[in-house]
Write a protein that holds these residues in place. Sequence first.
Motif, PDB file in Angstrom:
ATOM      1  N   SER A 264      25.158 -18.453  35.224  1.00 13.08           N
ATOM      2  CA  SER A 264      26.369 -18.195  34.440  1.00 13.08           C
ATOM      3  C   SER A 264      26.145 -17.436  33.139  1.00 13.08           C
ATOM      4  O   SER A 264      27.078 -16.808  32.626  1.00 13.08           O
ATOM      5  N   TYR A 265      24.952 -17.462  32.582  1.00 15.77           N
ATOM      6  CA  TYR A 265      24.727 -16.895  31.255  1.00 15.77           C
ATOM      7  C   TYR A 265      23.647 -15.816  31.283  1.00 15.77           C
ATOM      8  O   TYR A 265      22.683 -15.902  32.044  1.00 15.77           O
ATOM      9  N   PHE A 266      23.834 -14.833  30.428  1.00 16.65           N
ATOM     10  CA  PHE A 266      22.787 -13.848  30.165  1.00 16.65           C
ATOM     11  C   PHE A 266      21.931 -14.330  28.988  1.00 16.65           C
ATOM     12  O   PHE A 266      20.701 -14.212  29.024  1.00 16.65           O
ATOM     13  N   THR A 267      22.583 -14.856  27.962  1.00 19.19           N
ATOM     14  CA  THR A 267      21.881 -15.425  26.805  1.00 19.19           C
ATOM     15  C   THR A 267      22.578 -16.715  26.400  1.00 19.19           C
ATOM     16  O   THR A 267      23.752 -16.945  26.740  1.00 19.19           O
ATOM     17  N   ALA A 268      21.854 -17.543  25.680  1.00 20.93           N
ATOM     18  CA  ALA A 268      22.431 -18.794  25.187  1.00 20.93           C
ATOM     19  C   ALA A 268      21.625 -19.268  23.990  1.00 20.93           C
ATOM     20  O   ALA A 268      20.459 -18.886  23.817  1.00 20.93           O
ATOM     21  N   ASP A 269      22.267 -20.071  23.159  1.00 19.63           N
ATOM     22  CA  ASP A 269      21.552 -20.657  22.025  1.00 19.63           C
ATOM     23  C   ASP A 269      20.554 -21.695  22.523  1.00 19.63           C
ATOM     24  O   ASP A 269      20.827 -22.435  23.470  1.00 19.63           O
ATOM     25  N   ARG A 270      19.431 -21.718  21.880  1.00 16.53           N
ATOM     26  CA  ARG A 270      18.403 -22.705  22.245  1.00 16.53           C
ATOM     27  C   ARG A 270      18.957 -24.128  22.141  1.00 16.53           C
ATOM     28  O   ARG A 270      18.707 -24.966  23.012  1.00 16.53           O
ATOM     29  N   SER A 271      19.705 -24.409  21.082  1.00 18.55           N
ATOM     30  CA  SER A 271      20.261 -25.751  20.875  1.00 18.55           C
ATOM     31  C   SER A 271      21.215 -26.127  21.996  1.00 18.55           C
ATOM     32  O   SER A 271      21.276 -27.290  22.417  1.00 18.55           O
ATOM     33  N   PHE A 272      21.982 -25.129  22.504  1.00 14.06           N
ATOM     34  CA  PHE A 272      22.913 -25.384  23.608  1.00 14.06           C
ATOM     35  C   PHE A 272      22.151 -25.750  24.876  1.00 14.06           C
ATOM     36  O   PHE A 272      22.530 -26.693  25.600  1.00 14.06           O
ATOM     37  N   ILE A 273      21.067 -25.046  25.151  1.00 20.36           N
ATOM     38  CA  ILE A 273      20.261 -25.333  26.337  1.00 20.36           C
ATOM     39  C   ILE A 273      19.645 -26.721  26.241  1.00 20.36           C
ATOM     40  O   ILE A 273      19.631 -27.489  27.216  1.00 20.36           O
ATOM     41  N   GLU A 274      19.161 -27.071  25.062  1.00 19.73           N
ATOM     42  CA  GLU A 274      18.552 -28.390  24.874  1.00 19.73           C
ATOM     43  C   GLU A 274      19.594 -29.493  25.033  1.00 19.73           C
ATOM     44  O   GLU A 274      19.305 -30.563  25.604  1.00 19.73           O
ATOM     45  N   LYS A 275      20.798 -29.231  24.568  1.00 25.50           N
ATOM     46  CA  LYS A 275      21.865 -30.221  24.685  1.00 25.50           C
ATOM     47  C   LYS A 275      22.272 -30.416  26.140  1.00 25.50           C
ATOM     48  O   LYS A 275      22.541 -31.538  26.580  1.00 25.50           O
ATOM     49  N   CYS A 276      22.304 -29.349  26.904  1.00 24.99           N
ATOM     50  CA  CYS A 276      22.724 -29.416  28.313  1.00 24.99           C
ATOM     51  C   CYS A 276      21.668 -30.047  29.218  1.00 24.99           C
ATOM     52  O   CYS A 276      21.998 -30.550  30.301  1.00 24.99           O
ATOM     53  N   THR A 277      20.420 -29.996  28.792  1.00 25.84           N
ATOM     54  CA  THR A 277      19.335 -30.496  29.638  1.00 25.84           C
ATOM     55  C   THR A 277      18.726 -31.798  29.144  1.00 25.84           C
ATOM     56  O   THR A 277      17.931 -32.420  29.853  1.00 25.84           O
ATOM     57  N   GLY A 278      19.075 -32.208  27.927  1.00 27.33           N
ATOM     58  CA  GLY A 278      18.518 -33.445  27.402  1.00 27.33           C
ATOM     59  C   GLY A 278      17.028 -33.378  27.153  1.00 27.33           C
ATOM     60  O   GLY A 278      16.333 -34.398  27.192  1.00 27.33           O
ATOM     61  N   ARG A 279      16.519 -32.192  26.884  1.00 28.83           N
ATOM     62  CA  ARG A 279      15.074 -32.011  26.690  1.00 28.83           C
ATOM     63  C   ARG A 279      14.847 -30.848  25.733  1.00 28.83           C
ATOM     64  O   ARG A 279      15.603 -29.874  25.735  1.00 28.83           O
ATOM     65  N   SER A 280      13.802 -30.929  24.927  1.00 32.87           N
ATOM     66  CA  SER A 280      13.501 -29.859  23.977  1.00 32.87           C
ATOM     67  C   SER A 280      13.038 -28.607  24.722  1.00 32.87           C
ATOM     68  O   SER A 280      12.606 -28.662  25.878  1.00 32.87           O
ATOM     69  N   TRP A 281      13.116 -27.461  24.036  1.00 30.97           N
ATOM     70  CA  TRP A 281      12.715 -26.193  24.640  1.00 30.97           C
ATOM     71  C   TRP A 281      11.250 -26.229  25.075  1.00 30.97           C
ATOM     72  O   TRP A 281      10.904 -25.762  26.161  1.00 30.97           O
ATOM     73  N   GLU A 282      10.390 -26.793  24.230  1.00 33.47           N
ATOM     74  CA  GLU A 282       8.968 -26.862  24.559  1.00 33.47           C
ATOM     75  C   GLU A 282       8.733 -27.680  25.826  1.00 33.47           C
ATOM     76  O   GLU A 282       7.906 -27.314  26.678  1.00 33.47           O
ATOM     77  N   GLU A 283       9.464 -28.763  25.975  1.00 37.74           N
ATOM     78  CA  GLU A 283       9.317 -29.598  27.170  1.00 37.74           C
ATOM     79  C   GLU A 283       9.859 -28.896  28.404  1.00 37.74           C
ATOM     80  O   GLU A 283       9.302 -29.034  29.504  1.00 37.74           O
ATOM     81  N   LEU A 284      10.938 -28.137  28.241  1.00 34.98           N
ATOM     82  CA  LEU A 284      11.491 -27.391  29.370  1.00 34.98           C
ATOM     83  C   LEU A 284      10.486 -26.367  29.886  1.00 34.98           C
ATOM     84  O   LEU A 284      10.348 -26.170  31.101  1.00 34.98           O
TER      85      LEU A 284
END
Length: 310
Positions: A264-284
């Motif tokens: 659905s997305y080309f770009t997204a805020d890092r905070s939005f991705i972390e909120k949607c996945t329940g995990r920090s960017w580093e862990e993802l």
Amino acid sequence: MTSQQRPTGRRGPSMQWSRLKSAPSDPLEAYGLPSKGETRLNDFRAQESYYNKIVERYMKFCAGAGGADKLAQQFEALHLASEAAAPAAGPTAQKTLSARSIANRNSSIELEMVLSAMRKLREAIVASHRVDRFAQRAYIFIIHASILSRAWESYLPALLYLLQNIHENTPMTTSEFNEFAGLHILDVACRQGDLATAFRKKSKVEYGYHDPTGRVDSLLKALVMDDWVTFWRLSKRVEGYQKRIMEFKEEDIRIHALKCMGRSYFTADRSFIEKCTGRSWEELVKKNGVGWELQEDGEKVVIRVPKTKR
């Protein structure tokens, strides 16, 4: 008295037996599994004494963890014990075994021993057909401890026996019944992934479950709708035992959210991705293998690049 009559030969065997005498065994290992033929734990007094030893050992384990966060790490270490106990590939790898890994392994061994003792007590209560207040109290303790360690093979049989056998003879209070019925519904929905059965268990046909907080109802609806926003919000609001069972579903929710964002997305805020996945960017990146590109500012993530028009 001649040399042949002297009783010097009697000291040798005595000293040998004293050297071979085994050290006192662990109290939790004093009994075997009733399912393997152990009958001494069928005695009610033996069960109560053994239960006290289990509680004392478990509470000592929890107190020695050094706080709630570290205790959670100790529980998590139980699932990593098999990897930590596996022999290293070579001499170099052997040397890299850290003190923390050794401590986690030792803690896991201790927790496994406590869980094993809980299983022995649980089997003994079933074998002796005990459904009194003690059986109720012991099963409640076993269920709570097993859920925190995510030992579903321990908490599920105990949960079913409490609801289907003990409760029929020694009724729990309404709030207690709703707590454990709710835990079973969550287990069916989150760990077993069977939403139809979870809704049936909740209905008047079976438990007639009433959720005063509405959280179990909201969770079931979120799972039906693949609503990861509600799922993560609820995971922060539910009490510890419910949250622990919900963790069985977290990875499915996380992967679904990542797939939806990838389409659905080309770009997204890092905070939005972390909120949607329940995990920090580093862990993802580390645990989920996310290969999206994090921009230099550390805030924007490029999920996919639009195809150029010809």
